[in-house]
Design a protein around this motif. Structure first.
Motif, PDB file in Angstrom:
ATOM      1  N   GLY A   1       0.793  -1.223   0.000  1.00  0.00           N
ATOM      2  CA  GLY A   1       0.000   0.000   0.000  1.00  0.00           C
ATOM      3  C   GLY A   1       0.820   1.264   0.000  1.00  0.00           C
ATOM      4  N   LEU A   2       1.892   1.326  -0.798  1.00  0.00           N
ATOM      5  CA  LEU A   2       2.683   2.551  -0.928  1.00  0.00           C
ATOM      6  C   LEU A   2       1.858   3.582  -1.701  1.00  0.00           C
ATOM      7  N   VAL A   3       1.627   4.740  -1.076  1.00  0.00           N
ATOM      8  CA  VAL A   3       0.753   5.762  -1.637  1.00  0.00           C
ATOM      9  C   VAL A   3       1.527   7.069  -1.753  1.00  0.00           C
ATOM     10  N   ALA A   4       1.382   7.743  -2.888  1.00  0.00           N
ATOM     11  CA  ALA A   4       1.991   9.052  -3.109  1.00  0.00           C
ATOM     12  C   ALA A   4       1.081   9.843  -4.032  1.00  0.00           C
ATOM     13  N   PRO A   5       1.253  11.167  -4.130  1.00  0.00           N
ATOM     14  CA  PRO A   5       0.408  11.936  -5.045  1.00  0.00           C
ATOM     15  C   PRO A   5       0.469  11.436  -6.475  1.00  0.00           C
TER      16      PRO A   5
ATOM     17  N   TRP B   1       1.178   1.955  -5.182  1.00  0.00           N
ATOM     18  CA  TRP B   1       1.793   0.673  -5.511  1.00  0.00           C
ATOM     19  C   TRP B   1       1.420  -0.303  -4.420  1.00  0.00           C
ATOM     20  N   ARG B   2       0.839  -1.432  -4.787  1.00  0.00           N
ATOM     21  CA  ARG B   2       0.356  -2.303  -3.739  1.00  0.00           C
ATOM     22  C   ARG B   2       1.468  -3.105  -3.089  1.00  0.00           C
ATOM     23  N   GLU B   3       2.622  -3.309  -3.763  1.00  0.00           N
ATOM     24  CA  GLU B   3       3.750  -3.997  -3.148  1.00  0.00           C
ATOM     25  C   GLU B   3       5.054  -3.349  -3.607  1.00  0.00           C
ATOM     26  N   ALA B   4       5.991  -3.212  -2.704  1.00  0.00           N
ATOM     27  CA  ALA B   4       7.336  -2.719  -3.023  1.00  0.00           C
ATOM     28  C   ALA B   4       8.318  -3.399  -2.070  1.00  0.00           C
ATOM     29  N   ARG B   5       9.512  -3.681  -2.588  1.00  0.00           N
ATOM     30  CA  ARG B   5      10.526  -4.315  -1.755  1.00  0.00           C
ATOM     31  C   ARG B   5      11.877  -3.693  -2.076  1.00  0.00           C
ATOM     32  N   LEU B   6      12.735  -3.563  -1.079  1.00  0.00           N
ATOM     33  CA  LEU B   6      14.040  -2.945  -1.267  1.00  0.00           C
ATOM     34  C   LEU B   6      15.010  -3.485  -0.229  1.00  0.00           C
ATOM     35  N   LYS B   7      16.289  -3.362  -0.557  1.00  0.00           N
ATOM     36  CA  LYS B   7      17.353  -3.756   0.360  1.00  0.00           C
ATOM     37  C   LYS B   7      18.266  -2.543   0.542  1.00  0.00           C
ATOM     38  N   LEU B   8      18.311  -1.996   1.763  1.00  0.00           N
ATOM     39  CA  LEU B   8      19.195  -0.880   2.101  1.00  0.00           C
ATOM     40  C   LEU B   8      20.479  -1.459   2.686  1.00  0.00           C
ATOM     41  N   PHE B   9      21.637  -1.089   2.091  1.00  0.00           N
ATOM     42  CA  PHE B   9      22.892  -1.689   2.550  1.00  0.00           C
ATOM     43  C   PHE B   9      23.941  -0.620   2.810  1.00  0.00           C
ATOM     44  N   ASP B  10      24.930  -1.000   3.585  1.00  0.00           N
ATOM     45  CA  ASP B  10      26.101  -0.161   3.880  1.00  0.00           C
ATOM     46  C   ASP B  10      27.330  -1.028   3.650  1.00  0.00           C
ATOM     47  N   ARG B  11      28.104  -0.665   2.610  1.00  0.00           N
ATOM     48  CA  ARG B  11      29.307  -1.424   2.262  1.00  0.00           C
ATOM     49  C   ARG B  11      30.512  -0.507   2.419  1.00  0.00           C
ATOM     50  N   ARG B  12      31.197  -0.668   3.572  1.00  0.00           N
ATOM     51  CA  ARG B  12      32.387   0.139   3.892  1.00  0.00           C
ATOM     52  C   ARG B  12      32.110   1.633   3.736  1.00  0.00           C
ATOM     53  N   GLY B  13      30.969   2.084   4.238  1.00  0.00           N
ATOM     54  CA  GLY B  13      30.630   3.502   4.206  1.00  0.00           C
ATOM     55  C   GLY B  13      29.865   3.948   2.980  1.00  0.00           C
ATOM     56  N   THR B  14      29.762   3.108   1.962  1.00  0.00           N
ATOM     57  CA  THR B  14      28.954   3.425   0.792  1.00  0.00           C
ATOM     58  C   THR B  14      27.550   2.882   1.013  1.00  0.00           C
ATOM     59  N   VAL B  15      26.579   3.776   1.023  1.00  0.00           N
ATOM     60  CA  VAL B  15      25.193   3.395   1.265  1.00  0.00           C
ATOM     61  C   VAL B  15      24.499   3.212  -0.079  1.00  0.00           C
TER      62      VAL B  15
ATOM     63  N   ILE C   1      13.572 -11.198  -9.270  1.00  0.00           N
ATOM     64  CA  ILE C   1      13.642 -12.628  -9.035  1.00  0.00           C
ATOM     65  C   ILE C   1      12.366 -13.068  -8.322  1.00  0.00           C
ATOM     66  N   LYS C   2      12.203 -14.347  -8.145  1.00  0.00           N
ATOM     67  CA  LYS C   2      11.049 -14.890  -7.455  1.00  0.00           C
ATOM     68  C   LYS C   2      11.041 -14.395  -6.004  1.00  0.00           C
ATOM     69  N   GLY C   3       9.862 -13.994  -5.554  1.00  0.00           N
ATOM     70  CA  GLY C   3       9.724 -13.463  -4.206  1.00  0.00           C
ATOM     71  C   GLY C   3       9.748 -11.952  -4.145  1.00  0.00           C
ATOM     72  N   TRP C   4      10.162 -11.315  -5.233  1.00  0.00           N
ATOM     73  CA  TRP C   4      10.147  -9.855  -5.303  1.00  0.00           C
ATOM     74  C   TRP C   4       8.994  -9.427  -6.203  1.00  0.00           C
ATOM     75  N   PRO C   5       8.236  -8.382  -5.817  1.00  0.00           N
ATOM     76  CA  PRO C   5       7.110  -7.952  -6.656  1.00  0.00           C
ATOM     77  C   PRO C   5       7.597  -7.290  -7.942  1.00  0.00           C
ATOM     78  N   ALA C   6       6.763  -7.338  -8.967  1.00  0.00           N
ATOM     79  CA  ALA C   6       7.063  -6.650 -10.233  1.00  0.00           C
ATOM     80  C   ALA C   6       6.654  -5.191 -10.076  1.00  0.00           C
ATOM     81  N   MET C   7       7.511  -4.421  -9.439  1.00  0.00           N
ATOM     82  CA  MET C   7       7.156  -3.060  -9.057  1.00  0.00           C
ATOM     83  C   MET C   7       7.576  -2.012 -10.083  1.00  0.00           C
ATOM     84  N   PHE C   8       8.409  -2.369 -11.057  1.00  0.00           N
ATOM     85  CA  PHE C   8       8.879  -1.414 -12.057  1.00  0.00           C
ATOM     86  C   PHE C   8       8.054  -1.551 -13.328  1.00  0.00           C
ATOM     87  N   GLU C   9       7.688  -0.405 -13.899  1.00  0.00           N
ATOM     88  CA  GLU C   9       7.022  -0.413 -15.198  1.00  0.00           C
ATOM     89  C   GLU C   9       8.001  -0.785 -16.302  1.00  0.00           C
ATOM     90  N   ALA C  10       9.220  -0.264 -16.228  1.00  0.00           N
ATOM     91  CA  ALA C  10      10.297  -0.604 -17.174  1.00  0.00           C
ATOM     92  C   ALA C  10      11.531  -0.940 -16.345  1.00  0.00           C
TER      93      ALA C  10
END
Length: 668
Positions: free
Chosen positions: A540-544, A548-562, A569-578
């Motif tokens: 239920g991600l809502v914006a003006p 989007w009914r489903e969204a998934r993301l991975k926030l990472f920190d690799r040696r100070g680079t965020v 892949i399977k298990g992730w929603p098809a959230m992108f139009e392109a």
């Protein structure tokens, strides 16, 4: 009218909620009381011991606790000059009276708190107002074969219609069909199976009040009965031309419900507004089946009653409303609040699916420390003839729980997700009716619609009915040239003045991003701490710019680079139009945007809808990261660290659009 002014410092003390009394001249020994004492000084109430300040009017709603006076003569001018209802305490020793007053005040506050937490209430929703109330009149003569009842007023603002059923002995083979028309447009339509029609008033809600327009409202009613079955509607007067017994309510345009028996495909104007949750109608909630708990309706003041469930220790409650017509809804929503008991003992799950088919289950969800719980569940793609919602609540504690079902609703308008046309609505009509971010309402200057044509409409009477045709004729669209009956005489249909309903702009009002529910998939850190990530998903991600009914993301920190990582892949929603092509590894394709090379990664987003989705995620990211760290059980300092990583990532993406950077997120 209040005769006294008040010193500005005293007004501030009163507004801050400090217990305050007004003392008459001659009252002494009040210095030891834990109260703010006001005394009159040339018509101005001033604090004892404070320097005089500017005199201002006593604001409405601010009331001292009591008036203290040695006798009735001293109290009289204070009673006359202060707001009505402040109790005077007479005598040189005010303590006994003050103690009794404080006890009563505490009792009143406790009663008010209990009312807010679940005291029974039966007042109707404040947002609706009765416009027409034409009661049934017993008569032996049958109603006309065709009923097309004129309202004598515009349809604007109509939110609910009720018909009175005189007799009902029918199965699902019989039907009651009702349409609300204005200027040739079908504003609302209902199909009620005969086995769900009972004697008395039958309420038919609109999803939202009828839009503005000068065209007169016309109600078209048909009863189709199987052989040997009976559905008889009551009349509101005597004689062959008597109108139907009728009730009609009006509401402002923000009043939204998900009605029962609604025929979405028959409406010219699609009634689900993108991104707006439509609660189930009160009739659907009252008709819900319940096991494992006791139910009561509660309200405070003039608000709409809400459902409260009392669940015993160790019990599991199941609440299932009747079958719903989902229209083009994408999400089912449930909002709960644990009003009494330990919130940590509450487990809740929401299930949705077609009858006898494969549905979806949110899994067990936990309430927050304040007892609030919000669940969003994407609906299955194929619902067939109807949608069944089931809410399951479990009390795992040793004490009873009182759980308020604040909202059960459906939401439409999931951007980037294939919309499901309601049955019978063509693709072109569906596309025109569900344009994103716009309300489908008639605008001034529209071309006039084709005139309405009427066809004879059989009203079911006791006894055998004629054999129905192979295909039942459409309402108001059969035999050309058959005029509608004239409007009912004003003497038998009392009308209230039209209600003033504000005009709603065509565009949705701008606002910030929001979401319905969050789920933590994983938090991981490698052995030396040089890499860690939080994997989470939203519903239920809502914006003006969309929903989007489903969204998934991975926030990472690799040696100070965020950075952020998205997977195809399977298990992730098809959230992108392109899909923004990035890299690939043994798990499949991925796209990453990092604080290094942000502009290059952002250039891969070629869809405006995808850029809008990422902007919504960036707006929420610091808070999402903090929430996910809390759910993962990390120490409080890590909550702040993950929120800061989210802020850094958002700022990097904003910089590629030339937007100002977001301020640092502090604890909270």
């Amino acid at each position: 009218m209040t005769a006294f002014l008040i010193d500005d410092a005293a007004r501030g003390s009163l507004a801050a909620g400090h217990p305050t009394v007004v003392a008459a001249p001659g009252m002494t020994g009040l210095e030891a009381l834990p109260l703010a004492v006001l005394r009159p000084d040339n018509g101005v109430l001033r604090l004892d011991g404070a320097a005089p300040g500017a005199a201002v009017p006593l604001p409405p709603g601010l009331r001292p606790l009591a008036i203290l006076a040695p006798d009735g003569d001293a109290a009289a001018p204070l009673v006359a000059g202060l707001p009505f209802g402040i109790p005077p305490l007479i005598g040189h020793d005010p303590m006994p009276g003050l103690m009794a007053l404080l006890v009563q005040t505490m009792a009143d506050l406790r009663a008010e708190r209990l009312a807010l937490l679940g005291a029974p209430g039966s007042r109707p929703p404040a947002a609706r107002r009765m416009l027409i109330d034409l009661p049934p009149v017993p008569q032996e003569a049958s109603l006309p074969q065709r009923i097309a009842q004129h309202f004598g007023r515009p349809a604007e603002g109509l939110a609910s219609i009720a018909l009175h059923v005189a007799a009902a002995r029918a199965t699902a083979a019989s039907q009651l069909r009702v349409r609300l028309l204005a200027a040739g447009r079908v504003l609302a339509a209902w199909v009620v199976p005969g086995d769900e029609v009972q004697g008395g008033w039958l309420a038919l809600d609109l999803p939202r009040p009828a839009p503005p327009g000068p065209a007169e409202a016309v109600l078209d009613v048909a009863v189709e009965t199987a052989s040997g079955e009976t559905l008889v509607l009551s009349a509101g007067g005597l004689g062959a031309t008597a109108p139907l017994a009728l009730r009609a309510e009006v509401a402002e345009l923000h009043h939204l419900v998900l009605p029962r028996h609604f025929d979405w495909a028959a409406c010219d104007l699609h009634a689900l507004v993108p991104g707006v949750a439509m609660p189930l109608a009160p009739q659907a909630m009252q008709a819900a089946s319940l096991s494992g708990a006791s139910q009561r309706m509660v309200a405070a003041g003039s608000e709409a009653p809400r459902m409260m469930l009392d669940i015993e220790p160790g019990a599991t409650a199941t609440l299932q409303p009747p079958s719903l017509s989902p229209g083009a809804a994408d999400l089912a929503l449930a909002e709960l609040t644990c009003r009494l008991g330990d919130p940590s003992s509450l487990r809740a799950s929401l299930q949705a699916g077609p009858e006898g088919g494969a549905g979806r289950d949110s899994g067990w969800r936990l309430a927050d420390p304040n007892g609030a719980l919000r669940i969003s569940l994407p609906l299955p793609a194929d619902l067939g003839g109807g949608l069944w919602l089931t809410l399951v609540l479990r009390n795992t504690g040793t004490a009873p729980l009182a759980v308020e079902v604040s909202t059960l609703a459906l939401m439409a308008g999931a951007a980037g997700v294939p919309r499901r046309p309601p049955p019978g609505l063509g693709a072109s009509a569906f596309a025109a009716a569900t344009q994103p971010l716009r309300l489908a309402v008639p605008l001034p200057g529209d071309a006039p619609p084709a005139p309405i044509e009427a066809a004879p409409l059989a009203i079911g009477l006791p006894g055998p009915a004629p054999n129905p045709p192979a295909a039942p004729p459409p309402l108001l669209g059969g035999e050309a040239g058959a005029p509608l009956p004239p409007p009912a005489p004003a003497a038998v249909m009392p009308m209230a003045p039209p209600v003033a309903v504000p005009v709603v702009a065509g565009e949705m009002a701008p606002g910030g991003a929001d979401f319905q529910d969050i789920k933590l998939h994983q938090h991981t850190t490698n052995t030396d701490g040089s890499y860690q990530h939080i994997d989470l998903s939203l519903t239920g991600l809502v914006a003006p710019a969309g929903v989007w009914r489903e969204a998934r993301l991975k926030l990472f920190d690799r040696r100070g680079t965020v950075g952020l990582e998205f997977r195809r892949i399977k298990g992730w929603p098809a959230m992108f139009e392109a899909w923004p092509h990035g890299g690939s590894d043994q798990y499949g394709p991925f796209w990453r945007v990092e604080t290094q090379g942000t502009a290059e990664a952002m250039s891969k987003l070629t869809s405006a809808q995808d850029r809008a989705m990422l902007a919504a995620l960036m707006e929420l990211l610091p808070g999402l990261a903090r929430h996910a760290a809390r759910v993962a059980g990390l120490p409080p300092e890590e909550h702040d660290n993950w929120a800061e990583r989210g802020r850094i990532m958002s700022a990097a993406v904003d910089a590629t659009r030339g937007a100002p950077q977001r301020p640092s997120v502090g604890p909270g």
